[in-house]
Design an enzyme around this catalytic site. Structure first.
Site, PDB file in Angstrom:
ATOM      1  N   SER A  37      48.187  -4.344  40.845  1.00 41.52           N
ATOM      2  CA  SER A  37      47.006  -4.128  41.679  1.00 41.52           C
ATOM      3  C   SER A  37      47.263  -3.179  43.054  1.00 41.52           C
ATOM      4  O   SER A  37      46.491  -3.157  43.679  1.00 41.52           O
ATOM      5  CB  SER A  37      46.459  -5.594  42.158  1.00 41.52           C
ATOM      6  OG  SER A  37      47.576  -6.476  42.806  1.00 41.52           O
ATOM      7  N   GLU A 106      51.194  -7.714  30.517  1.00 40.44           N
ATOM      8  CA  GLU A 106      49.729  -8.351  30.107  1.00 40.44           C
ATOM      9  C   GLU A 106      49.794  -8.162  28.484  1.00 40.44           C
ATOM     10  O   GLU A 106      50.606  -7.328  27.882  1.00 40.44           O
ATOM     11  CB  GLU A 106      48.899  -7.305  30.594  1.00 40.44           C
ATOM     12  CG  GLU A 106      48.767  -7.377  31.989  1.00 40.44           C
ATOM     13  CD  GLU A 106      47.688  -6.720  32.616  1.00 40.44           C
ATOM     14  OE1 GLU A 106      46.766  -5.934  32.111  1.00 40.44           O
ATOM     15  OE2 GLU A 106      47.763  -6.394  33.894  1.00 40.44           O
ATOM     16  N   GLU A 173      43.755 -14.948  33.623  1.00 40.86           N
ATOM     17  CA  GLU A 173      42.914 -14.469  34.307  1.00 40.86           C
ATOM     18  C   GLU A 173      41.662 -14.375  33.616  1.00 40.86           C
ATOM     19  O   GLU A 173      41.462 -13.941  32.553  1.00 40.86           O
ATOM     20  CB  GLU A 173      43.228 -12.998  34.801  1.00 40.86           C
ATOM     21  CG  GLU A 173      42.422 -12.090  35.751  1.00 40.86           C
ATOM     22  CD  GLU A 173      43.078 -11.074  36.231  1.00 40.86           C
ATOM     23  OE1 GLU A 173      44.299 -10.804  36.106  1.00 40.86           O
ATOM     24  OE2 GLU A 173      42.188 -10.200  37.175  1.00 40.86           O
TER      25      GLU A 173
END
Ligand code: KIV
Length: 267
Positions: A37, A106, A173
């Site tokens: 991020s 991920e 998430e």
């Protein structure tokens, strides 16, 4: 650290440089995430997709410079673990050599062979399921995941697969609260939620979101604990006004000189 065993919840926050890591560590967080991020939060990009390994290494080193006691997890950026297993292990090792304690990547069932290879190289791996930002194109936008029974079942199978592959924890998430709860119940490893409700084993937030330093509107799941952005603008305005009106620097903020030098320069 499973809350079902009576353990307290784990706290995690992102940090991308020495000052943010130093502050997070002083606050007593359990884990610091050098998140990809950094792309949108710090480097002003639309998403995380063009964050590179070099950038992740750079920011991991900056975080490590704070010598935090918290566990430091560094994100493997998009395409650093998608092309070949060998590349993935080398890239994970590069983040460990930059000082990270563990890496995060991920994806679910489709990542099992890569996760096993990285763990085989003695590198702890944190998984990340649900709204995985590196899949933003494939998901058609930043959308809550696992809303249908089928999608939820797929995530539950992925959580089992990540645990079986050896992940030590996983981020969950952007899923409905009931699914965050169920993913936590069926997992023997800690789940760290972000937009996954209050029943995960821990929570993670982006540093700039929780301190009010983000440029864009934060998502609904963010709790902003301070408005440091407003405080910073107020302080910077005062500085600009002091400079413009000759109030800064003062006598006490300037270096003195010997009488001899002063007299010499005055003549
Ligand atoms: O990069 C990041 O900040 C993350 C968190 C949102 C979990 O992966």
């Amino acid at each position: 650290m499973k809350r079902s065993d009576g353990d307290r919840a784990l706290s995690m926050v992102t940090a991308y440089d020495e000052p943010s890591a130093r502050l997070a560590d002083a606050a007593g967080v359990d884990m610091i995430l050098v998140g990809d991020s950094v792309g949108n939060v710090v480097l002003g990009r639309e998403d995380t997709l063009d964050v590179t390994m070099d950038e992740m290494i750079h920011h991991t080193k900056a975080v490590i410079a704070a010598r935090p006691s918290a566990l430091v997890v560094a994100d493997l950026p998009w395409l650093s673990y998608h092309v070949s297993v060998d590349d993935s292990v080398r890239n994970a090792a590069a983040l460990i050599r930059a000082g990270a304690d563990a890496v995060k990547l991920e994806g679910g069932v489709q990542r099992v062979s890569v996760i096993e290879a990285i763990i085989g190289a003695e590198i702890p791996v944190m998984g990340h399921l649900g709204l995985t930002p590196q899949s933003v194109r494939a998901m058609g936008g930043f959308k809550v995941q696992g809303k249908s029974v089928e999608a939820a079942e797929h995530l539950l199978a992925s959580a089992k697969a990540l645990e079986a592959a050896g992940c030590f924890a996983m981020v969950i998430e952007g899923v409905p609260e009931v699914l965050g709860t169920e993913l936590t119940r069926i997992s023997g490893i800690p789940t760290i939620g972000i937009g996954a409700g209050p029943h995960t084993d821990g929570q993670v937030l982006v540093f700039h979101d929780l301190l009010g330093l983000s440029a864009s509107q934060s998502p609904k799941f963010v709790r902003q604990y301070a408005d440091l952005g407003a405080i910073a603008i107020e302080a910077l305005r005062a500085y600009v006004a002091d400079v413009q009106e000759g109030r800064f620097p003062s006598e006490s903020e300037s270096y003195g000189a010997s009488q001899a030098l002063s007299e010499h320069l005055e003549n």
